[in-house]
Design a protein around this motif. Structure first.
Motif, PDB file in Angstrom:
ATOM      1  N   ARG A 263     -12.771  18.401  10.129  1.00  0.00           N
ATOM      2  CA  ARG A 263     -12.709  19.397  10.490  1.00  0.00           C
ATOM      3  C   ARG A 263     -11.798  20.168   9.932  1.00  0.00           C
ATOM      4  NH1 ARG A 263     -10.559  19.415  16.689  1.00  0.00           N
ATOM      5  NH2 ARG A 263     -10.421  21.814  15.704  1.00  0.00           N
ATOM      6  N   ARG A 264     -11.907  21.532   9.312  1.00  0.00           N
ATOM      7  CA  ARG A 264     -11.334  22.429   8.090  1.00  0.00           C
ATOM      8  C   ARG A 264      -9.550  22.628   8.905  1.00  0.00           C
ATOM      9  NH1 ARG A 264     -12.571  21.049   3.297  1.00  0.00           N
ATOM     10  NH2 ARG A 264     -14.318  21.459   2.248  1.00  0.00           N
ATOM     11  N   ASP A 265      -9.676  22.986   9.939  1.00  0.00           N
ATOM     12  CA  ASP A 265      -9.272  23.271  10.827  1.00  0.00           C
ATOM     13  C   ASP A 265      -8.419  22.107  11.970  1.00  0.00           C
ATOM     14  OD1 ASP A 265     -10.792  23.003  12.621  1.00  0.00           O
ATOM     15  OD2 ASP A 265     -10.675  25.626  14.339  1.00  0.00           O
ATOM     16  N   TRP A 266      -8.266  21.194  11.418  1.00  0.00           N
ATOM     17  CA  TRP A 266      -7.624  19.957  12.451  1.00  0.00           C
ATOM     18  C   TRP A 266      -5.739  20.237  12.270  1.00  0.00           C
ATOM     19  CZ3 TRP A 266      -6.414  14.484  11.439  1.00  0.00           C
ATOM     20  CH2 TRP A 266      -5.949  14.257  12.340  1.00  0.00           C
ATOM     21  N   THR A 267      -5.082  21.073  12.738  1.00  0.00           N
ATOM     22  CA  THR A 267      -3.932  20.630  12.407  1.00  0.00           C
ATOM     23  C   THR A 267      -3.010  19.765  12.348  1.00  0.00           C
ATOM     24  OG1 THR A 267      -3.305  20.886  15.119  1.00  0.00           O
ATOM     25  CG2 THR A 267      -4.091  22.898  14.309  1.00  0.00           C
ATOM     26  N   GLN A 268      -3.363  18.411  12.619  1.00  0.00           N
ATOM     27  CA  GLN A 268      -2.897  17.545  12.144  1.00  0.00           C
ATOM     28  C   GLN A 268      -3.223  17.038  11.272  1.00  0.00           C
ATOM     29  OE1 GLN A 268      -2.296  14.168  15.889  1.00  0.00           O
ATOM     30  NE2 GLN A 268      -3.644  15.599  17.099  1.00  0.00           N
ATOM     31  N   SER A 269      -3.812  17.398  10.631  1.00  0.00           N
ATOM     32  CA  SER A 269      -3.918  16.996   9.076  1.00  0.00           C
ATOM     33  C   SER A 269      -3.000  17.285   8.173  1.00  0.00           C
ATOM     34  CB  SER A 269      -5.377  17.320   8.603  1.00  0.00           C
ATOM     35  OG  SER A 269      -5.926  18.654   7.940  1.00  0.00           O
ATOM     36  N   GLN A 270      -2.278  18.236   8.637  1.00  0.00           N
ATOM     37  CA  GLN A 270      -1.188  19.367   7.951  1.00  0.00           C
ATOM     38  C   GLN A 270      -0.756  18.343   6.707  1.00  0.00           C
ATOM     39  OE1 GLN A 270       1.196  20.877  10.192  1.00  0.00           O
ATOM     40  NE2 GLN A 270      -0.159  22.714  10.923  1.00  0.00           N
ATOM     41  N   TYR A 271      -0.692  16.754   6.443  1.00  0.00           N
ATOM     42  CA  TYR A 271      -0.084  15.635   5.780  1.00  0.00           C
ATOM     43  C   TYR A 271      -0.454  15.409   4.341  1.00  0.00           C
ATOM     44  CZ  TYR A 271       0.712  11.674   3.130  1.00  0.00           C
ATOM     45  OH  TYR A 271       0.384  10.788   2.366  1.00  0.00           O
ATOM     46  N   LEU A 272      -2.120  16.163   4.520  1.00  0.00           N
ATOM     47  CA  LEU A 272      -3.244  15.834   3.004  1.00  0.00           C
ATOM     48  C   LEU A 272      -2.105  17.590   2.386  1.00  0.00           C
ATOM     49  CD1 LEU A 272      -6.451  15.439   4.749  1.00  0.00           C
ATOM     50  CD2 LEU A 272      -4.798  14.224   3.525  1.00  0.00           C
ATOM     51  N   ALA A 273      -1.654  18.265   3.408  1.00  0.00           N
ATOM     52  CA  ALA A 273      -1.164  19.599   2.203  1.00  0.00           C
ATOM     53  C   ALA A 273       0.303  19.419   1.266  1.00  0.00           C
ATOM     54  CB  ALA A 273      -0.493  20.554   3.244  1.00  0.00           C
ATOM     55  N   THR A 274       0.936  17.839   2.319  1.00  0.00           N
ATOM     56  CA  THR A 274       2.425  17.722   1.105  1.00  0.00           C
ATOM     57  C   THR A 274       1.845  16.503  -0.317  1.00  0.00           C
ATOM     58  OG1 THR A 274       2.062  15.535   2.537  1.00  0.00           O
ATOM     59  CG2 THR A 274       3.001  18.019   3.459  1.00  0.00           C
ATOM     60  N   LEU A 275       0.651  16.967  -0.520  1.00  0.00           N
ATOM     61  CA  LEU A 275       0.376  15.974  -1.286  1.00  0.00           C
ATOM     62  C   LEU A 275       0.188  16.236  -2.770  1.00  0.00           C
ATOM     63  CD1 LEU A 275      -2.501  13.551   0.203  1.00  0.00           C
ATOM     64  CD2 LEU A 275      -0.209  12.932  -0.097  1.00  0.00           C
ATOM     65  N   GLY A 276       0.814  17.712  -2.736  1.00  0.00           N
ATOM     66  CA  GLY A 276       0.576  18.444  -4.042  1.00  0.00           C
ATOM     67  C   GLY A 276      -0.791  18.777  -4.289  1.00  0.00           C
ATOM     68  N   PRO A 277      -0.969  19.591  -6.061  1.00  0.00           N
ATOM     69  CA  PRO A 277      -1.756  19.708  -6.319  1.00  0.00           C
ATOM     70  C   PRO A 277      -2.647  18.425  -6.820  1.00  0.00           C
ATOM     71  CG  PRO A 277      -0.033  20.703  -7.692  1.00  0.00           C
ATOM     72  CD  PRO A 277       0.284  19.775  -6.873  1.00  0.00           C
ATOM     73  N   LEU A 278      -4.249  18.829  -7.077  1.00  0.00           N
ATOM     74  CA  LEU A 278      -4.846  17.816  -7.961  1.00  0.00           C
ATOM     75  C   LEU A 278      -4.726  18.066  -9.054  1.00  0.00           C
ATOM     76  CD1 LEU A 278      -6.755  15.245  -7.956  1.00  0.00           C
ATOM     77  CD2 LEU A 278      -8.163  17.057  -7.351  1.00  0.00           C
ATOM     78  N   GLU A 279      -3.881  17.222  -9.352  1.00  0.00           N
ATOM     79  CA  GLU A 279      -3.647  17.772 -11.876  1.00  0.00           C
ATOM     80  C   GLU A 279      -3.415  16.607 -11.958  1.00  0.00           C
ATOM     81  OE1 GLU A 279      -2.183  22.262 -10.883  1.00  0.00           O
ATOM     82  OE2 GLU A 279      -0.550  20.408 -11.505  1.00  0.00           O
ATOM     83  N   ILE A 280      -3.720  16.704 -13.555  1.00  0.00           N
ATOM     84  CA  ILE A 280      -3.018  15.182 -14.151  1.00  0.00           C
ATOM     85  C   ILE A 280      -1.717  15.077 -14.358  1.00  0.00           C
ATOM     86  CG2 ILE A 280      -3.563  14.872 -16.525  1.00  0.00           C
ATOM     87  CD1 ILE A 280      -5.951  16.409 -16.543  1.00  0.00           C
ATOM     88  N   PRO A 281      -1.475  14.005 -14.015  1.00  0.00           N
ATOM     89  CA  PRO A 281      -0.028  13.814 -14.683  1.00  0.00           C
ATOM     90  C   PRO A 281       0.446  13.553 -15.517  1.00  0.00           C
ATOM     91  CG  PRO A 281      -1.435  11.739 -13.000  1.00  0.00           C
ATOM     92  CD  PRO A 281      -1.903  13.137 -13.712  1.00  0.00           C
ATOM     93  N   LYS A 282       1.970  14.713 -15.504  1.00  0.00           N
ATOM     94  CA  LYS A 282       2.666  15.231 -16.527  1.00  0.00           C
ATOM     95  C   LYS A 282       3.320  13.598 -17.374  1.00  0.00           C
ATOM     96  CE  LYS A 282       6.442  17.467 -18.918  1.00  0.00           C
ATOM     97  NZ  LYS A 282       7.304  18.800 -18.138  1.00  0.00           N
ATOM     98  N   ARG A 283       3.391  13.377 -18.542  1.00  0.00           N
ATOM     99  CA  ARG A 283       4.057  12.501 -19.088  1.00  0.00           C
ATOM    100  C   ARG A 283       5.166  12.031 -18.512  1.00  0.00           C
ATOM    101  NH1 ARG A 283       4.561  12.352 -25.144  1.00  0.00           N
ATOM    102  NH2 ARG A 283       1.870  12.349 -24.796  1.00  0.00           N
ATOM    103  N   GLY A 284       5.407  10.739 -17.743  1.00  0.00           N
ATOM    104  CA  GLY A 284       7.066  10.495 -17.593  1.00  0.00           C
ATOM    105  C   GLY A 284       7.705  11.423 -16.131  1.00  0.00           C
ATOM    106  N   SER A 285       6.423  11.544 -15.021  1.00  0.00           N
ATOM    107  CA  SER A 285       6.392  12.617 -13.824  1.00  0.00           C
ATOM    108  C   SER A 285       6.770  11.207 -13.395  1.00  0.00           C
ATOM    109  CB  SER A 285       4.817  13.000 -13.673  1.00  0.00           C
ATOM    110  OG  SER A 285       5.357  13.555 -12.349  1.00  0.00           O
ATOM    111  N   ARG A 286       8.074  11.900 -12.253  1.00  0.00           N
ATOM    112  CA  ARG A 286       7.967  10.620 -10.778  1.00  0.00           C
ATOM    113  C   ARG A 286       7.520  11.661 -10.355  1.00  0.00           C
ATOM    114  NH1 ARG A 286      11.583   7.326 -11.457  1.00  0.00           N
ATOM    115  NH2 ARG A 286      12.059   7.709  -9.417  1.00  0.00           N
ATOM    116  N   ALA A 287       6.187  12.280  -9.561  1.00  0.00           N
ATOM    117  CA  ALA A 287       5.765  13.192  -8.072  1.00  0.00           C
ATOM    118  C   ALA A 287       5.704  12.048  -7.385  1.00  0.00           C
ATOM    119  CB  ALA A 287       4.958  14.189  -9.332  1.00  0.00           C
TER     120      ALA A 287
END
Length: 326
Positions: A263-287
């Protein structure tokens, strides 16, 4: 027994020219050597390789492959090709032809390998098709299999064989093979996981039966993989269980739990929002790494840890496509 003969084609794929003539030559040789084969499947993006800039006409290529299927009287899976649409979107699409050369269905890859395939649009529909008096087949493409919901949907629609063309030229091929094997056992189906070589991948195509047992795994050279399977083995195992043990499809059907995670509105899935954008890692990234309590990177706080469109060189898309990976 319900026998059916399928051949996977692990071929050398180039990214600098079309591969159709090579595919046709190898298909003709396959059918000359193994005339009992009833279905043939190629690997992902086999006809023109992994670069969108090299893609040929989707409709014209379908016409060519339709002739191959009709000439040999076989079911044929194109592998996949880039399909442009009137709205400007580009999909990674596989076509299925019957022995009369008719297109019986098309599957658009549901999960492009983002962020590396960000220029490919995701499909939204599932493809199953019936081979009369044999059984039901489902289709997924490469990264789709990493999301078990895709195979869950196909098998819930009755698929007994998963046809899974891939283009994996990256170091996670070993993991992908394990996922293919687990998929066969979890969903009690045959899995044909067919990769290319060269610009088409690192090979190691694999086929698994509905108990998860490996029937064959190729090495890193061109190879035909003609195998006769028995659809009754799928039906037997789904009825009495894997090796007479677990019956996962029926257990899922009879489940007591509903999965709120979908369910898109499931409140307990908020952890997923903390994972950052779906982007290519930058060289030397420590994300994603916590440094003495600093959670800013773990929160995916900044676009500074990922390539932006303005920072990325103009050749990034083409370069990433050449190294493949799903």
């Amino acid at each position: 027994m319900t026998p059916f003969a399928i051949a996977g084609m692990q071929l050398h794929i180039t990214a600098v020219q079309e591969n159709l003539s090579h595919m046709k030559h190898q298909l003709d040789l396959l059918m000359l050597r193994f005339p009992w084969v009833q279905m043939v499947m190629f690997s992902e993006l086999a006809p023109f390789g992994p670069l969108q800039s090299n893609a040929g006409s989707f409709e014209r290529t379908e016409e060519v492959m339709s002739g191959w299927a009709r000439h040999h009287g076989i079911w044929l899976l194109s592998g996949s090709m880039f399909e442009g649409t009137l709205d400007g979107k580009v999909y990674n699409t596989t076509s299925v032809f019957n022995p009369q050369g008719e297109v019986v269905g098309r599957h658009r890859k549901l999960f492009p390998f983002c962020p590396y395939e960000q220029d490919t649009a995701p499909g939204t529909e599932f493809l199953v098709f019936d081979v009369p008096e044999v059984g039901r087949f489902g289709v997924s493409i490469c990264y789709d299999i990493w999301f078990p919901e895709t195979t869950r949907t196909l098998t819930s629609m009755g698929a007994e064989v998963l046809l899974h063309p891939v283009l994996t030229g990256t170091l996670d091929r070993e993991v992908e093979i394990s996922i293919a094997r687990a998929t066969a056992a979890m969903f009690q189906c045959y899995v044909f996981d067919i990769n290319g070589i060269g610009a088409g991948g690192v090979g190691r195509s694999a086929v698994f039966d509905p108990s998860g047992a490996q029937i064959h795994q190729a090495a890193g050279q061109e190879e035909y993989i003609p195998l006769e399977i028995d659809l009754d083995q799928v039906r037997r195992q789904r009825e009495v269980g894997l090796k007479g043990l677990g019956q996962p499809l029926k257990s899922f059907r009879d489940r007591a739990v509903e999965f709120d995670v979908y369910r898109r509105d499931w409140t307990q899935s908020q952890y997923l929002a903390t994972l950052g954008p779906l982007e290519i890692p930058k060289r030397g990234s420590r994300a994603g790494l916590n440094r003495q309590g600093d959670t800013s990177d773990a929160q995916g706080s900044g676009a500074s840890d990922a390539l932006s469109e303005n920072d990325a060189p103009s050749t990034v898309g083409a370069t990433l496509k050449t190294v493949g990976g799903f």
